[in-house]
Design a protein around this motif. Structure first.
Motif, mmCIF file in Angstrom:
data_model
loop_
_atom_site.group_PDB
_atom_site.id
_atom_site.type_symbol
_atom_site.label_atom_id
_atom_site.label_comp_id
_atom_site.label_asym_id
_atom_site.label_seq_id
_atom_site.Cartn_x
_atom_site.Cartn_y
_atom_site.Cartn_z
ATOM 1 N N LYS A 72 0.954 -1.415 0.106
ATOM 2 C CA LYS A 72 -0.126 -0.115 -0.282
ATOM 3 C C LYS A 72 0.826 0.855 0.012
ATOM 4 O O LYS A 72 0.760 1.816 -0.515
ATOM 5 N N ILE A 75 1.950 1.638 -3.726
ATOM 6 C CA ILE A 75 1.689 2.365 -5.006
ATOM 7 C C ILE A 75 1.430 4.061 -4.291
ATOM 8 O O ILE A 75 1.656 4.586 -4.625
ATOM 9 N N LEU A 89 -3.651 2.256 -13.272
ATOM 10 C CA LEU A 89 -2.830 0.994 -12.660
ATOM 11 C C LEU A 89 -2.490 0.088 -12.875
ATOM 12 O O LEU A 89 -3.573 0.212 -13.899
ATOM 13 N N ASP A 91 -0.472 -4.213 -12.237
ATOM 14 C CA ASP A 91 0.413 -4.798 -11.510
ATOM 15 C C ASP A 91 1.396 -5.260 -12.300
ATOM 16 O O ASP A 91 1.208 -4.856 -14.317
ATOM 17 N N CYS A 117 -13.747 1.031 -14.399
ATOM 18 C CA CYS A 117 -13.024 -0.791 -13.653
ATOM 19 C C CYS A 117 -12.958 -2.229 -15.524
ATOM 20 O O CYS A 117 -14.540 -1.829 -15.338
ATOM 21 N N TYR A 154 -13.576 -3.822 -6.872
ATOM 22 C CA TYR A 154 -12.729 -2.936 -7.470
ATOM 23 C C TYR A 154 -11.846 -3.822 -7.135
ATOM 24 O O TYR A 154 -10.977 -4.732 -6.746
ATOM 25 N N GLY A 156 -7.537 -3.535 -8.837
ATOM 26 C CA GLY A 156 -6.901 -2.073 -9.020
ATOM 27 C C GLY A 156 -6.269 -2.149 -9.832
ATOM 28 O O GLY A 156 -6.364 -0.868 -11.261
ATOM 29 N N CYS A 157 -5.542 -3.605 -11.172
ATOM 30 C CA CYS A 157 -5.091 -3.075 -12.144
ATOM 31 C C CYS A 157 -6.283 -3.539 -13.081
ATOM 32 O O CYS A 157 -4.823 -3.336 -14.285
ATOM 33 N N HIS A 179 -6.415 -1.334 -0.957
ATOM 34 C CA HIS A 179 -6.464 -0.370 -2.202
ATOM 35 C C HIS A 179 -7.390 0.814 -2.963
ATOM 36 O O HIS A 179 -7.663 1.174 -3.229
ATOM 37 N N ASP A 180 -7.689 -0.556 -3.875
ATOM 38 C CA ASP A 180 -8.695 -0.728 -4.801
ATOM 39 C C ASP A 180 -9.905 -0.587 -5.010
ATOM 40 O O ASP A 180 -10.370 0.576 -4.922
ATOM 41 N N SER A 212 -2.148 -10.205 -4.263
ATOM 42 C CA SER A 212 -3.950 -10.290 -4.177
ATOM 43 C C SER A 212 -4.456 -11.537 -3.989
ATOM 44 O O SER A 212 -3.359 -12.032 -4.593
#
Length: 242
Positions: A72, A75, A89, A91, A117, A154, A156-157, A179-180, A212
């Motif tokens: 986190k 990021i 974002l 990965d 997303c 959600y 993130g990637c 975080h997402d 994740s």
């Protein structure tokens, strides 16, 4: 030089096995008006060396020394350095489709849409087997604050959002789990339209070193995590209003 259009934020750590394939796929999506920010959290392998190879290319690439405090905070560091009007974002170990940015930008910044997303195919480590044809179908993905409080959809990637959201997102609370979910739900609270689009614009690689996880513990553990999330969001209530 005009404003930077897109910043891609990559948090890396010991990613030499896959990061070149990912960087290649990101570069294919960008132009000289964009940038890639890689915050490396103290890799002991060749990750930093591989990233440096892209710094002589057409796409600006900045390599940062991460804080060494976990994913986190790494990021946080990458996002804090982003200068683009739109932030993607990424990965270190996935692969973007060649039309990812084009498809996302059809929605982002239009009709009040501040966050997108998109769907993804979940692959095995070698990309020889499709483990899930649609992540959206697996998670029952849909927008909305309550929908994503009860079950985070959600990813993130698979996310991109307007830079205007950053002052409300940063710093990402260390007390929240994902975080997402934090980014997506702050956008929901701010009244920004979150669009979930069905285009599968990412090959999501599942392997033993993934940070994740698709499982989130028992019902009691999930309830506690949601209460913590709500508490952390409440602390920022003064930021919700425009």
């Amino acid at each position: 030089m005009g404003n930077i259009r897109i910043s891609v934020a990559v948090a890396s750590y010991n990613g030499e096995r896959y990061i070149k394939e990912q960087m290649d796929s990101i570069v294919r999506n960008l132009t000289c008006r964009d940038e890639i920010i890689v915050s490396d959290d103290g890799s002991s392998d060749r990750t930093r060396e591989l990233v440096r190879e892209y710094q002589n290319g057409e796409i600006p690439v900045r390599l940062l020394q991460g804080p060494g405090l976990g994913i986190k905070q790494n990021i946080n560091a990458a996002l804090s350095a982003c200068r683009g009007d739109y932030i993607f974002l990424a990965d270190q170990d996935d692969v973007w489709t060649d039309d990812k940015v084009e498809k996302v930008m059809e929605y982002l910044g239009k009709d009040g849409c501040r966050l997108v997303c998109h769907d993804a195919r979940v692959m095995n480590a070698s990309f020889t087997e499709v483990k899930m044809e649609s992540f959206f179908s697996y998670r029952g993905s849909k927008p909305g604050f309550l929908n994503n409080l009860l079950k985070n959809r959600y990813m993130g990637c698979c996310m991109a959002f307007e830079k205007s959201l950053l002052p409300y997102v940063l710093p990402i609370s260390e007390k929240v789990e994902m975080h997402d979910q934090w980014i997506g739900m702050i956008n929901d609270l701010r009244g920004g339209n979150s669009r979930f689009i069905g285009d599968r614009l990412l090959l999501y690689r599942r392997h033993d070193a993934n940070v994740s996880d698709f499982s989130h513990g028992t019902l009691l553990q999930m309830a506690v995590k949601r209460l913590i999330l709500l508490r952390e969001l409440y602390k920022r209530k003064k930021l919700w209003k425009y």
